[in-house]
Motif scaffolding. Structure first.
Motif, PDB file in Angstrom:
ATOM      1  N   ARG A 140      70.942   4.160  28.046  1.00 50.80           N
ATOM      2  CA  ARG A 140      72.132   5.360  28.396  1.00 50.80           C
ATOM      3  C   ARG A 140      73.356   3.886  28.910  1.00 50.80           C
ATOM      4  N   PHE A 141      72.995   3.212  28.324  1.00 51.07           N
ATOM      5  CA  PHE A 141      74.299   2.425  28.983  1.00 51.07           C
ATOM      6  C   PHE A 141      75.566   2.105  27.710  1.00 51.07           C
ATOM      7  N   PHE A 142      74.783   1.978  26.719  1.00 49.21           N
ATOM      8  CA  PHE A 142      75.179   1.810  25.388  1.00 49.21           C
ATOM      9  C   PHE A 142      75.955   2.979  24.705  1.00 49.21           C
ATOM     10  N   ARG A 143      76.516   2.721  23.501  1.00 44.15           N
ATOM     11  CA  ARG A 143      77.646   3.876  23.426  1.00 44.15           C
ATOM     12  C   ARG A 143      77.583   4.136  21.778  1.00 44.15           C
ATOM     13  N   PHE A 144      76.351   3.579  21.699  1.00 40.30           N
ATOM     14  CA  PHE A 144      75.917   4.507  20.053  1.00 40.30           C
ATOM     15  C   PHE A 144      75.854   5.772  20.426  1.00 40.30           C
ATOM     16  N   GLY A 145      75.802   6.272  18.559  1.00 38.26           N
ATOM     17  CA  GLY A 145      75.323   7.560  18.428  1.00 38.26           C
ATOM     18  C   GLY A 145      73.814   7.552  17.941  1.00 38.26           C
ATOM     19  N   ALA A 146      73.328   9.197  17.523  1.00 37.06           N
ATOM     20  CA  ALA A 146      72.536   9.012  16.948  1.00 37.06           C
ATOM     21  C   ALA A 146      72.784   8.567  15.921  1.00 37.06           C
ATOM     22  N   ILE A 147      74.078   8.634  15.521  1.00 34.69           N
ATOM     23  CA  ILE A 147      74.100   8.489  13.542  1.00 34.69           C
ATOM     24  C   ILE A 147      73.833   6.797  13.766  1.00 34.69           C
ATOM     25  N   MET A 148      74.103   6.577  14.071  1.00 36.98           N
ATOM     26  CA  MET A 148      74.091   4.412  14.152  1.00 36.98           C
ATOM     27  C   MET A 148      72.080   3.801  13.678  1.00 36.98           C
ATOM     28  N   LEU A 149      71.580   4.769  14.110  1.00 33.57           N
ATOM     29  CA  LEU A 149      70.479   4.426  14.423  1.00 33.57           C
ATOM     30  C   LEU A 149      69.872   4.814  12.516  1.00 33.57           C
ATOM     31  N   ILE A 150      70.772   4.991  12.057  1.00 32.32           N
ATOM     32  CA  ILE A 150      70.824   5.260  10.323  1.00 32.32           C
ATOM     33  C   ILE A 150      70.926   3.975   9.768  1.00 32.32           C
ATOM     34  N   PRO A 151      71.741   2.864   9.795  1.00 26.04           N
ATOM     35  CA  PRO A 151      71.751   1.363   9.330  1.00 26.04           C
ATOM     36  C   PRO A 151      70.814   0.646  10.138  1.00 26.04           C
ATOM     37  N   ALA A 152      70.349   1.002  11.129  1.00 29.00           N
ATOM     38  CA  ALA A 152      69.753   0.371  12.576  1.00 29.00           C
ATOM     39  C   ALA A 152      68.112   0.331  11.883  1.00 29.00           C
ATOM     40  N   ALA A 153      67.634   1.782  11.118  1.00 31.27           N
ATOM     41  CA  ALA A 153      66.104   2.299  10.983  1.00 31.27           C
ATOM     42  C   ALA A 153      66.735   1.161   9.391  1.00 31.27           C
ATOM     43  N   ALA A 154      67.990   1.650   8.320  1.00 32.36           N
ATOM     44  CA  ALA A 154      67.393   0.160   7.201  1.00 32.36           C
ATOM     45  C   ALA A 154      67.285  -0.670   7.272  1.00 32.36           C
ATOM     46  N   TRP A 155      68.221  -1.138   8.126  1.00 24.64           N
ATOM     47  CA  TRP A 155      67.638  -2.709   8.338  1.00 24.64           C
ATOM     48  C   TRP A 155      66.861  -2.758   8.523  1.00 24.64           C
ATOM     49  N   THR A 156      66.705  -2.104   9.515  1.00 21.46           N
ATOM     50  CA  THR A 156      64.875  -2.805   9.588  1.00 21.46           C
ATOM     51  C   THR A 156      63.702  -2.624   8.822  1.00 21.46           C
ATOM     52  N   PHE A 157      63.583  -1.729   8.466  1.00 21.38           N
ATOM     53  CA  PHE A 157      62.666  -1.028   6.986  1.00 21.38           C
ATOM     54  C   PHE A 157      63.340  -2.605   5.524  1.00 21.38           C
ATOM     55  N   LEU A 158      64.291  -2.500   5.402  1.00 22.45           N
ATOM     56  CA  LEU A 158      64.976  -3.780   4.416  1.00 22.45           C
ATOM     57  C   LEU A 158      63.963  -5.366   5.292  1.00 22.45           C
ATOM     58  N   ASN A 159      64.263  -5.330   5.665  1.00 22.28           N
ATOM     59  CA  ASN A 159      63.258  -6.153   6.697  1.00 22.28           C
ATOM     60  C   ASN A 159      62.052  -6.295   6.548  1.00 22.28           C
ATOM     61  N   ASP A 160      61.138  -5.383   6.312  1.00 18.55           N
ATOM     62  CA  ASP A 160      59.767  -5.175   6.291  1.00 18.55           C
ATOM     63  C   ASP A 160      59.143  -5.535   5.278  1.00 18.55           C
ATOM     64  N   PHE A 161      60.853  -4.985   4.180  1.00 19.59           N
ATOM     65  CA  PHE A 161      60.429  -4.632   2.689  1.00 19.59           C
ATOM     66  C   PHE A 161      60.266  -6.991   2.288  1.00 19.59           C
ATOM     67  N   VAL A 162      61.009  -7.180   2.468  1.00 19.14           N
ATOM     68  CA  VAL A 162      61.533  -8.488   2.461  1.00 19.14           C
ATOM     69  C   VAL A 162      60.495  -9.395   2.944  1.00 19.14           C
ATOM     70  N   ASP A 163      60.012  -9.294   3.910  1.00 19.52           N
ATOM     71  CA  ASP A 163      59.057  -9.642   5.021  1.00 19.52           C
ATOM     72  C   ASP A 163      57.667  -9.810   4.115  1.00 19.52           C
ATOM     73  N   TYR A 164      57.212  -8.471   3.340  1.00 23.32           N
ATOM     74  CA  TYR A 164      56.151  -8.809   2.911  1.00 23.32           C
ATOM     75  C   TYR A 164      55.922  -8.594   1.709  1.00 23.32           C
ATOM     76  N   THR A 165      57.212  -8.465   0.892  1.00 24.65           N
ATOM     77  CA  THR A 165      57.589  -8.412  -0.509  1.00 24.65           C
ATOM     78  C   THR A 165      57.182  -9.893  -1.177  1.00 24.65           C
ATOM     79  N   PHE A 166      58.266 -11.052   0.213  1.00 22.11           N
ATOM     80  CA  PHE A 166      58.218 -12.259  -0.551  1.00 22.11           C
ATOM     81  C   PHE A 166      57.162 -12.903   0.371  1.00 22.11           C
ATOM     82  N   GLY A 167      56.562 -12.564   1.440  1.00 24.13           N
ATOM     83  CA  GLY A 167      55.602 -13.636   2.304  1.00 24.13           C
ATOM     84  C   GLY A 167      56.350 -14.567   3.128  1.00 24.13           C
ATOM     85  N   VAL A 168      57.711 -14.031   3.700  1.00 27.33           N
ATOM     86  CA  VAL A 168      58.130 -14.485   4.570  1.00 27.33           C
ATOM     87  C   VAL A 168      57.942 -13.924   5.735  1.00 27.33           C
ATOM     88  N   TYR A 169      57.418 -12.938   6.090  1.00 28.79           N
ATOM     89  CA  TYR A 169      56.508 -12.452   7.589  1.00 28.79           C
ATOM     90  C   TYR A 169      56.095 -13.514   8.405  1.00 28.79           C
TER      91      TYR A 169
END
Length: 210
Positions: A140-169
Motif C-alpha cells: 500500500r505504500f509502494f507506487r507500482f501499478g498492476a501492469i508492473m506485475l507482468i515483468p515481475a512475473a516474467a522474471w520470477t518464472f524465468l528464474n524457475d525455468f533456469v533453476d530447474y532446467t540447468f539445476g541451479v535451484y
C-alpha cells in the motif's frame, strides 16, 4: 497506544522505521549472498557464468525490497528512476512472498521426512516469514501499478525455468532430493500464487485508499 498504530502509514513510513528496515534488509541481503557462497562457487565451476545470477534467490528478493525501501526514503524525480523504482517494488513484493513462503515450506517439508532442524533452520524460518510479511505490508505504500506485475512475473518464472532446467535451484535437504519433480511443481505454482496475491493485495490497497 493501540495496536493498529503499528500497522498505520504514520508508523510504517516513519523515516526511522524505514531506515531500520533498509539496514536490516541490506544486512540480511549480504548475509544471504554469503550463505549461497558455496553454491555460487559450484555453479561457476560447473555451469555457464550467466546462470549464477539465478542461484541466490532469497537474497536477490531481499535486495529488491531494500531498493524499494530506499526509494520510499528518497522518492525518484526523473521518469527513468520512477519507472525503475516501480519495477523494483513489484519484484520486491512478488519475489519476497514467493521465496519467503518457499523457504519455510521446504524446511518443514524436509523436517516432515526426517531432516533434523538446527538453530540455523529456525533462523531461516523467521527471516523468510518476515520477508513475505513485510512485502505484503508495504504494497500500500509502494507506487507500482498492476501492469508492473507482468515483468515481475516474467522474471520470477524465468528464474524457475533456469533453476530447474540447468539445476541451479537452491540446494535441498538430502531427504527431498528424490522429490525434485514435486518441488519443481510446487515452485512454479507458488510463483503464480505470489503474483496473484500481489495483484489482489495491490487492488485492495488501492480501493481502500480511494
Amino acid at each position: 497506544m493501540s495496536i493498529s498504530f503499528f500497522w498505520s502509514r504514520a508508523f510504517l513510513t516513519n523515516r526511522v522505521i524505514l531506515w531500520l528496515l533498509f539496514w536490516c534488509n541490506l544486512i540480511g541481503t549480504v548475509y544471504g549472498y554469503m550463505w549461497y557462497g558455496d553454491q555460487i562457487e559450484y555453479t561457476l565451476a560447473h555451469n555457464a557464468v550467466w546462470q549464477v545470477i539465478f542461484v541466490p534467490d532469497s537474497p536477490t528478493a531481499s535486495l529488491f525490497f531494500t531498493i524499494g525501501v530506499l526509494f520510499l526514503l528518497y522518492p525518484p524525480q526523473s521518469a527513468f528512476f520512477k519507472g525503475f523504482s516501480r519495477l523494483m517494488e513489484s519484484l520486491a513484493v512478488v519475489t519476497s512472498v514467493k521465496y519467503g513462503v518457499w523457504a519455510v515450506s521446504i524446511i518443514f517439508a524436509g523436517a516432515a521426512q526426517g531432516d533434523h532442524l538446527v538453530w540455523q533452520d529456525w533462523m531461516l524460518v523467521a527471516s523468510h516469514l518476515v520477508m513475505a510479511i513485510e512485502a505484503l505490508l508495504f504494497v500500500r505504500f509502494f507506487r507500482f501499478g498492476a501492469i508492473m506485475l507482468i515483468p515481475a512475473a516474467a522474471w520470477t518464472f524465468l528464474n524457475d525455468f533456469v533453476d530447474y532446467t540447468f539445476g541451479v535451484y537452491p540446494w535441498l535437504p538430502d531427504v527431498l532430493r528424490d522429490d525434485l519433480e514435486g518441488v519443481q511443481n510446487f515452485t512454479l505454482g507458488l510463483t503464480l500464487f505470489s503474483v496473484l496475491l500481489a495483484w489482489l493485495v495491490l487492488r485492495l490497497s488501492k480501493r481502500n485508499s480511494a
